[in-house]
Design a protein around this motif. Structure first.
Motif, mmCIF file in Angstrom:
data_model
loop_
_atom_site.group_PDB
_atom_site.id
_atom_site.type_symbol
_atom_site.label_atom_id
_atom_site.label_comp_id
_atom_site.label_asym_id
_atom_site.label_seq_id
_atom_site.Cartn_x
_atom_site.Cartn_y
_atom_site.Cartn_z
ATOM 1 N N ARG A 1 -7.764 9.616 0.829
ATOM 2 C CA ARG A 1 -7.285 9.800 -0.540
ATOM 3 C C ARG A 1 -7.200 11.280 -0.882
ATOM 4 O O ARG A 1 -7.902 12.108 -0.292
ATOM 5 N N TRP A 2 -6.339 11.570 -1.856
ATOM 6 C CA TRP A 2 -6.189 12.940 -2.346
ATOM 7 C C TRP A 2 -5.985 12.897 -3.853
ATOM 8 O O TRP A 2 -5.026 12.335 -4.351
ATOM 9 N N ARG A 3 -6.960 13.440 -4.580
ATOM 10 C CA ARG A 3 -6.896 13.506 -6.037
ATOM 11 C C ARG A 3 -6.631 12.150 -6.683
ATOM 12 O O ARG A 3 -5.735 11.992 -7.510
ATOM 13 N N GLY A 4 -7.371 11.168 -6.243
ATOM 14 C CA GLY A 4 -7.353 9.868 -6.901
ATOM 15 C C GLY A 4 -6.319 8.882 -6.413
ATOM 16 O O GLY A 4 -6.186 7.805 -6.985
ATOM 17 N N ARG A 5 -5.550 9.209 -5.367
ATOM 18 C CA ARG A 5 -4.587 8.237 -4.850
ATOM 19 C C ARG A 5 -4.540 8.325 -3.332
ATOM 20 O O ARG A 5 -4.857 9.362 -2.749
ATOM 21 N N HIS A 6 -4.151 7.205 -2.697
ATOM 22 C CA HIS A 6 -4.118 7.217 -1.241
ATOM 23 C C HIS A 6 -2.964 8.075 -0.756
ATOM 24 O O HIS A 6 -1.905 8.156 -1.379
ATOM 25 N N LEU A 7 -3.195 8.726 0.378
ATOM 26 C CA LEU A 7 -2.251 9.715 0.887
ATOM 27 C C LEU A 7 -1.141 9.088 1.709
ATOM 28 O O LEU A 7 0.011 9.512 1.648
ATOM 29 N N PHE A 8 -1.477 8.076 2.510
ATOM 30 C CA PHE A 8 -0.509 7.471 3.422
ATOM 31 C C PHE A 8 -0.056 6.101 2.915
ATOM 32 O O PHE A 8 -0.825 5.392 2.265
ATOM 33 N N ASN A 9 1.174 5.748 3.252
ATOM 34 C CA ASN A 9 1.597 4.370 3.055
ATOM 35 C C ASN A 9 0.694 3.503 3.935
ATOM 36 O O ASN A 9 0.669 3.691 5.156
ATOM 37 N N GLY B 1 1.184 -11.770 -20.886
ATOM 38 C CA GLY B 1 1.946 -12.295 -19.764
ATOM 39 C C GLY B 1 3.008 -11.353 -19.242
ATOM 40 O O GLY B 1 3.764 -11.710 -18.354
ATOM 41 N N ASN B 2 3.091 -10.121 -19.807
ATOM 42 C CA ASN B 2 4.122 -9.181 -19.376
ATOM 43 C C ASN B 2 3.455 -7.918 -18.869
ATOM 44 O O ASN B 2 2.908 -7.153 -19.639
ATOM 45 N N SER B 3 3.486 -7.708 -17.575
ATOM 46 C CA SER B 3 2.867 -6.533 -16.985
ATOM 47 C C SER B 3 3.924 -5.472 -16.738
ATOM 48 O O SER B 3 4.966 -5.749 -16.164
ATOM 49 N N ARG B 4 3.617 -4.264 -17.196
ATOM 50 C CA ARG B 4 4.483 -3.128 -16.901
ATOM 51 C C ARG B 4 3.643 -2.082 -16.194
ATOM 52 O O ARG B 4 2.488 -1.894 -16.522
ATOM 53 N N LYS B 5 4.230 -1.388 -15.268
ATOM 54 C CA LYS B 5 3.462 -0.512 -14.420
ATOM 55 C C LYS B 5 3.930 0.923 -14.577
ATOM 56 O O LYS B 5 4.669 1.440 -13.760
ATOM 57 N N GLY B 6 3.525 1.541 -15.657
ATOM 58 C CA GLY B 6 3.774 2.950 -15.867
ATOM 59 C C GLY B 6 5.201 3.335 -15.579
ATOM 60 O O GLY B 6 6.144 2.774 -16.095
ATOM 61 N N GLU B 7 5.370 4.298 -14.696
ATOM 62 C CA GLU B 7 6.693 4.792 -14.345
ATOM 63 C C GLU B 7 7.486 3.725 -13.618
ATOM 64 O O GLU B 7 8.702 3.684 -13.700
ATOM 65 N N ALA B 8 6.797 2.850 -12.885
ATOM 66 C CA ALA B 8 7.483 1.798 -12.127
ATOM 67 C C ALA B 8 7.230 0.464 -12.792
ATOM 68 O O ALA B 8 6.120 0.148 -13.151
ATOM 69 N N HIS B 9 8.255 -0.340 -12.948
ATOM 70 C CA HIS B 9 8.116 -1.637 -13.596
ATOM 71 C C HIS B 9 7.958 -2.769 -12.598
ATOM 72 O O HIS B 9 7.871 -3.910 -12.982
ATOM 73 N N ALA B 10 7.961 -2.443 -11.317
ATOM 74 C CA ALA B 10 7.716 -3.448 -10.278
ATOM 75 C C ALA B 10 7.262 -2.711 -9.036
ATOM 76 O O ALA B 10 7.684 -1.588 -8.808
ATOM 77 N N PRO B 11 6.351 -3.308 -8.251
ATOM 78 C CA PRO B 11 5.903 -2.648 -7.046
ATOM 79 C C PRO B 11 7.057 -2.458 -6.071
ATOM 80 O O PRO B 11 7.841 -3.367 -5.858
ATOM 81 N N ALA B 12 7.150 -1.263 -5.485
ATOM 82 C CA ALA B 12 8.244 -1.001 -4.558
ATOM 83 C C ALA B 12 7.938 -1.599 -3.207
ATOM 84 O O ALA B 12 8.045 -0.958 -2.178
ATOM 85 N N SER B 13 7.508 -2.818 -3.206
ATOM 86 C CA SER B 13 7.259 -3.492 -1.941
ATOM 87 C C SER B 13 7.265 -4.973 -2.162
ATOM 88 O O SER B 13 6.848 -5.463 -3.175
ATOM 89 N N ALA B 14 7.771 -5.689 -1.208
ATOM 90 C CA ALA B 14 7.730 -7.118 -1.280
ATOM 91 C C ALA B 14 7.659 -7.662 0.118
ATOM 92 O O ALA B 14 6.833 -8.514 0.412
ATOM 93 N N LEU B 15 8.467 -7.163 0.986
ATOM 94 C CA LEU B 15 8.502 -7.654 2.350
ATOM 95 C C LEU B 15 7.867 -6.676 3.313
ATOM 96 O O LEU B 15 7.034 -7.053 4.126
ATOM 97 N N VAL B 16 8.267 -5.433 3.175
ATOM 98 C CA VAL B 16 7.753 -4.445 4.085
ATOM 99 C C VAL B 16 7.097 -3.372 3.277
ATOM 100 O O VAL B 16 7.489 -3.058 2.185
ATOM 101 N N PRO B 17 6.047 -2.793 3.818
ATOM 102 C CA PRO B 17 5.148 -1.851 3.223
ATOM 103 C C PRO B 17 5.686 -0.817 2.281
ATOM 104 O O PRO B 17 6.003 0.271 2.694
ATOM 105 N N ALA B 18 5.737 -1.057 1.040
ATOM 106 C CA ALA B 18 6.012 0.029 0.127
ATOM 107 C C ALA B 18 4.676 0.454 -0.402
ATOM 108 O O ALA B 18 4.063 1.350 0.094
ATOM 109 N N ARG B 19 4.121 -0.218 -1.421
ATOM 110 C CA ARG B 19 2.761 0.126 -1.791
ATOM 111 C C ARG B 19 1.830 -0.744 -0.974
ATOM 112 O O ARG B 19 0.649 -0.879 -1.235
ATOM 113 N N ALA B 20 2.378 -1.413 0.066
ATOM 114 C CA ALA B 20 1.652 -2.343 0.907
ATOM 115 C C ALA B 20 0.319 -1.793 1.318
ATOM 116 O O ALA B 20 0.215 -0.852 2.037
#
Length: 235
Positions: free
Chosen positions: A47-55, A216-235
């Protein structure tokens, strides 16, 4: 429990698991288990400054390929079928647009296409060769669902575009100079430590997860959906 996380959210681990199922190849169950452990642990340890460094999934795949000759990733496993590429592009466009990371995806595809077509022109290859490589199902999955990870990409648009170009150039170096397969995977891991530098030189709003007050409505800051579903985005 070790990192004292307030609530357990299985979605991130589920995404990582699906990503490994899609990309990891091995005949040994113990190695598959170890890959899962390394993938998830990397989110908490590196991690670096509170977030993971690598995908996480990309790191897990590369680490396992370095640790064992019995683990591999098959770049051509998803083929070149037009309908598959169209489906991936459509779904991926929705995901990266909602995740505010379409710029890094399309910048990488443009830079990677430039590398492939530039090499083909230099070698005098027919255009079908680079076209075949850039429409590969695996590279489309990578571009739309892995490099677009909002947590491991720079905060500014200029930083993300620069990062995408660096990854594409690194991938070309790995594949055409070092003659190794899976250049984009190796390059993404190698370039990940540059993200803090790009954030310093080209500052932008840092990505963070928030929850909308609407039930029932989740919003995620700058991103409104995780940039991953099939292959590792925030995986």
């Amino acid at each position: 429990r070790i990192w004292k996380i307030a609530t357990f959210d299985p979605k991130s681990a589920l995404i990582s698991g699906l990503s490994l199922c899609l990309m990891l190849r091995t005949n040994h169950l113990s190695l598959a288990f170890l890959a899962a452990v390394i993938t998830i642990a990397s989110k908490f340890v590196l991690r670096w400054r509170g977030r993971h460094l690598f995908n996480p999934t990309c790191f897990g795949l590369v680490a396992m390929m370095l640790l064992s000759r019995h683990v591999w990733v098959s770049p051509g496993q998803w083929g070149h079928a037009t309908i598959l590429g169209f489906a991936i592009a459509c779904l991926g466009s929705i995901v990266v647009t909602r995740a505010a990371r379409a710029d890094v995806t399309f910048a990488f595809l443009a830079a990677w296409a430039a590398v492939l077509f530039g090499r083909a022109a230099w070698l005098g290859q027919p255009w079908m060769t680079p076209t075949h490589m850039v429409t590969n199902g695996s590279i489309l999955l990578y571009a739309f669902f892995m490099i677009s990870d909002p947590r491991t990409t720079p905060g500014s648009r200029a930083g993300r575009i620069a990062f995408a170009v660096l990854v594409a150039l690194g991938a070309g170096f790995v594949q055409f100079v070092l003659y190794r397969t899976n250049g984009p995977l190796w390059s993404l891991v190698a370039c990940a430590p540059l993200v803090p530098l790009l954030d310093h030189w080209l500052p932008g709003a840092r990505h963070h997860w928030t929850t909308d007050a609407t039930p029932g409505n989740s919003r995620k800051g700058e991103a409104h959906a995780p940039a991953s579903a099939l292959v590792p985005a925030r995986a």
